[in-house]
Design a protein around this motif. Structure first.
Motif, PDB file in Angstrom:
ATOM      1  N   HIS B  61       0.803  -1.222   0.000  1.00 23.54           N
ATOM      2  CA  HIS B  61       0.000   0.000   0.000  1.00 23.54           C
ATOM      3  C   HIS B  61       0.836   1.273   0.000  1.00 23.54           C
ATOM      4  CE1 HIS B  61      -2.558  -3.151   1.786  1.00 23.54           C
ATOM      5  NE2 HIS B  61      -3.469  -2.601   1.018  1.00 23.54           N
ATOM      6  N   TRP B  62       2.126   1.122   0.291  1.00 25.63           N
ATOM      7  CA  TRP B  62       2.994   2.297   0.311  1.00 25.63           C
ATOM      8  C   TRP B  62       3.123   2.913  -1.079  1.00 25.63           C
ATOM      9  CZ3 TRP B  62       4.751   4.321   4.897  1.00 25.63           C
ATOM     10  CH2 TRP B  62       4.592   3.511   6.028  1.00 25.63           C
ATOM     11  N   HIS B  63       2.780   2.146  -2.123  1.00 23.32           N
ATOM     12  CA  HIS B  63       2.785   2.722  -3.476  1.00 23.32           C
ATOM     13  C   HIS B  63       1.843   3.920  -3.581  1.00 23.32           C
ATOM     14  CE1 HIS B  63       5.252  -0.030  -5.967  1.00 23.32           C
ATOM     15  NE2 HIS B  63       4.940  -0.921  -5.053  1.00 23.32           N
ATOM     16  N   LYS B  64       0.796   3.941  -2.752  1.00 24.52           N
ATOM     17  CA  LYS B  64      -0.157   5.052  -2.802  1.00 24.52           C
ATOM     18  C   LYS B  64       0.542   6.393  -2.601  1.00 24.52           C
ATOM     19  CE  LYS B  64      -3.163   3.568   0.371  1.00 24.52           C
ATOM     20  NZ  LYS B  64      -4.373   3.543   1.204  1.00 24.52           N
ATOM     21  N   LEU B  65       1.616   6.371  -1.816  1.00 28.67           N
ATOM     22  CA  LEU B  65       2.278   7.637  -1.495  1.00 28.67           C
ATOM     23  C   LEU B  65       2.870   8.308  -2.717  1.00 28.67           C
ATOM     24  CD1 LEU B  65       4.101   6.921   1.891  1.00 28.67           C
ATOM     25  CD2 LEU B  65       1.724   7.481   1.443  1.00 28.67           C
ATOM     26  N   LYS B  66       3.139   7.532  -3.778  1.00 32.93           N
ATOM     27  CA  LYS B  66       3.692   8.130  -4.997  1.00 32.93           C
ATOM     28  C   LYS B  66       2.799   9.236  -5.539  1.00 32.93           C
ATOM     29  CE  LYS B  66       6.188   4.048  -6.691  1.00 32.93           C
ATOM     30  NZ  LYS B  66       6.174   2.947  -7.704  1.00 32.93           N
ATOM     31  N   PHE B  67       1.485   9.070  -5.334  1.00 29.22           N
ATOM     32  CA  PHE B  67       0.560  10.055  -5.890  1.00 29.22           C
ATOM     33  C   PHE B  67       0.664  11.412  -5.196  1.00 29.22           C
ATOM     34  CE2 PHE B  67      -1.641   5.984  -6.915  1.00 29.22           C
ATOM     35  CZ  PHE B  67      -1.599   6.098  -8.299  1.00 29.22           C
ATOM     36  N   PHE B  72       4.422  12.519 -10.419  1.00 27.68           N
ATOM     37  CA  PHE B  72       3.960  11.166 -10.727  1.00 27.68           C
ATOM     38  C   PHE B  72       2.572  11.205 -11.356  1.00 27.68           C
ATOM     39  CE2 PHE B  72       2.272   6.913  -9.459  1.00 27.68           C
ATOM     40  CZ  PHE B  72       3.145   6.176 -10.244  1.00 27.68           C
ATOM     41  N   ALA B  73       2.326  10.272 -12.243  1.00 30.69           N
ATOM     42  CA  ALA B  73       1.007  10.068 -12.860  1.00 30.69           C
ATOM     43  C   ALA B  73       0.572  11.257 -13.698  1.00 30.69           C
ATOM     44  CB  ALA B  73      -0.047   9.724 -11.795  1.00 30.69           C
ATOM     45  N   TYR B  74       1.539  11.949 -14.269  1.00 31.23           N
ATOM     46  CA  TYR B  74       1.260  13.012 -15.240  1.00 31.23           C
ATOM     47  C   TYR B  74       0.356  14.098 -14.655  1.00 31.23           C
ATOM     48  CZ  TYR B  74       2.917   8.945 -17.744  1.00 31.23           C
ATOM     49  OH  TYR B  74       3.639   7.844 -18.107  1.00 31.23           O
ATOM     50  N   GLN B  75       0.603  14.437 -13.395  1.00 29.57           N
ATOM     51  CA  GLN B  75      -0.176  15.487 -12.731  1.00 29.57           C
ATOM     52  C   GLN B  75       0.163  16.854 -13.317  1.00 29.57           C
ATOM     53  OE1 GLN B  75      -0.137  15.282  -8.364  1.00 29.57           O
ATOM     54  NE2 GLN B  75       0.293  13.083  -8.471  1.00 29.57           N
ATOM     55  N   ILE B  81      -6.316  15.545  -6.678  1.00 25.71           N
ATOM     56  CA  ILE B  81      -5.893  14.151  -6.613  1.00 25.71           C
ATOM     57  C   ILE B  81      -6.715  13.433  -5.552  1.00 25.71           C
ATOM     58  CG2 ILE B  81      -3.952  12.584  -6.289  1.00 25.71           C
ATOM     59  CD1 ILE B  81      -3.665  14.562  -8.665  1.00 25.71           C
ATOM     60  N   ILE B  82      -7.320  12.332  -5.944  1.00 22.49           N
ATOM     61  CA  ILE B  82      -8.043  11.477  -4.994  1.00 22.49           C
ATOM     62  C   ILE B  82      -7.374  10.118  -5.006  1.00 22.49           C
ATOM     63  CG2 ILE B  82     -10.216  10.269  -4.527  1.00 22.49           C
ATOM     64  CD1 ILE B  82     -11.669  12.651  -5.860  1.00 22.49           C
TER      65      ILE B  82
END
Lengths: 192, 256
Positions: B61-67, B72-75, B81-82
């Motif tokens: 679940h630590w991958h969530k922190l990338k957002f 990240f994710a072409y923001q 961001i949700i």
């Protein structure tokens, strides 16, 4: 002059090798005779890099880790004596001040390989935190000046006084989905 | 642009969780959004799939922190961001949630109304945030990822080693909450009655139904169908799954 890199296991892919060559060819200004890739996985860890001291016993040699970003013309990195990075100008000393993300030498330094091979099993058990500690405690070396900072201090702003950064723990920046100043210098993934 | 960000990895859940969440969000909203998933399965259903690298330093679940990183994710600047867990069932229109206004240096999350008396199953010393839903302005909480990424191996076991969580690689909520406190961020909650919590025992669900009814002066939370005030039902908890559950409200709402 010979450029060398090392790829083994699954952590790094052919893209990482192609990407290093892309950055060298496009941005570094380096002229080289051959681009060598060490892929034999003898030890399952970064001691695999030591094979280059056995294989390349002549001429000018310049090694790069695959997790660097090269974004401008490099200073002269070719050295006569075995030379690697000293990171202590940007991080704490920890178990070693050294970083072998960039290494250079001229001629034959196979004594490094020979010394390692003499007590290979002992060294592999002793230096579990990596080969940079082995260099620090076992052989003579020289270090570069402040040429290569860590990207952790430059995530949002490209450094103006340098032309190469190590990614260190920030390997993820080379994964799909990350975009920053650094990604402009990476080989587009679609070109694989 | 609203980006709804999720993480899926093979194991406890199935790819249908991602599809059902994605499609039910589309069914129950009129607001444009982009649905993003970090996944080790390239065939899951999402607008953007980003790699879940099992060989990297970041776990589960630590991958969530990338957002939380604006890189990240072409923001784009100004994006909302949700981050949502995929163990949720969308049961009513969620426009009010997707459009909920969030400011810089603020995190919007669920109110954990169930973590209070008289619920005997309530968490001890519950956190003020719920990792099932984070909403924030792109980049405004970037320190959460930036400081984690300096030493992911340490943080991912920190709360387990401290004894705050009882499963290895849990504690992502603890870390986020601590960083929000450290940086004096504002934590705001969505209206509590919008969120239902579903447990995997009848005994706990009876307690939750009574609590919901009393707390919000309304009908039970879930009988045959879900209370009209509820927009999302969360199945939070270690090992809780939606599939294999035959309750009628799940069959009605958790579908492709």
């Amino acid at each position: 002059m010979r450029i060398i890199c090392c790829r083994f296991g699954n952590k790094f892919t052919q893209w990482h090798v192609d990407n290093l060559k892309h950055m060298i060819d496009e941005y570094s200004g380096l002229k080289y005779d051959s681009f060598e890739i060490i892929e034999d996985d003898l030890f399952g860890n970064w001691f695999n890099k030591f094979q280059m001291y056995d294989r390349f016993r002549d001429g000018e040699n310049l090694y790069f880790d695959l997790d660097v970003v090269i974004f401008d013309k490099l200073p002269n990195l070719i050295r006569k004596n075995f030379t690697l990075l000293d990171d202590t100008w940007w991080r704490e000393r920890a178990h070693t001040p050294l970083n072998s993300s960039i290494v250079s030498w001229t001629g034959d330094i196979s004594h490094i390989w020979n010394k390692f091979k003499q007590k290979q099993n002992h060294y592999l058990k002793t230096y579990i935190r990596g080969s940079d500690e082995w260099y620090f405690k076992n052989i003579e070396y020289e270090t570069y000046d402040k040429i290569c900072p860590s990207i952790k201090d430059y995530i949002y702003t490209k450094p103006s006084n340098y032309s190469v950064c190590t990614l260190g723990q920030m390997h993820h920046l080379q994964e799909e989905g990350w975009t920053g100043w650094y990604s402009n210098y990476f080989l587009p993934k679609t070109r694989i | 642009m609203i980006k709804i960000c999720t993480v899926y990895f093979e194991g406890l859940y199935k790819p249908e969780y991602v599809s059902k969440l994605y499609r039910s969000l589309k069914r129950n909203s009129t607001v444009p959004f982009e649905f993003i998933c970090i996944s080790d399965n390239k065939n899951i259903e999402a607008d953007v799939i980003l790699p879940y690298n099992h060989l990297g330093d970041v776990k589960r679940h630590w991958h969530k922190l990338k957002f939380f990183s604006p890189q990240f994710a072409y923001q784009q600047p100004g994006d909302d961001i949700i981050i949502m867990d995929i163990d949720q069932v969308i049961v009513n229109n969620v426009d009010d949630i997707l459009k909920w206004e969030v400011k810089e240096n603020e995190l919007v999350t669920y109110e954990n109304w169930w973590n209070s008396k008289p619920n005997p199953f309530a968490a001890v010393n519950p956190l003020p945030i719920n990792g099932g839903f984070y909403k924030f302005k792109s980049g405004s909480l970037k320190f959460i990822w930036d400081e984690f990424s300096l030493n992911p191996e340490y943080w991912q076991l920190h709360y387990y080693n401290k004894g705050d969580v009882h499963y290895k690689y849990y504690g992502e909520q603890n870390y986020v909450n601590w960083k929000l406190e450290e940086h004096n961020c504002v934590i705001n909650k969505l209206p509590a009655q919008w969120i239902g919590k579903y447990a995997d025992t009848n005994r706990e669900n009876i307690v939750l139904n009574k609590m919901y009814s009393t707390k919000f002066n309304t009908d039970f939370m879930i009988l045959d169908d879900v209370n009209d005030n509820i927009k999302i039902v969360h199945f939070l908890g270690v090992g809780k799954v939606i599939h294999g559950n035959n309750d009628s409200f799940i069959e009605k709402h958790w579908k492709l």
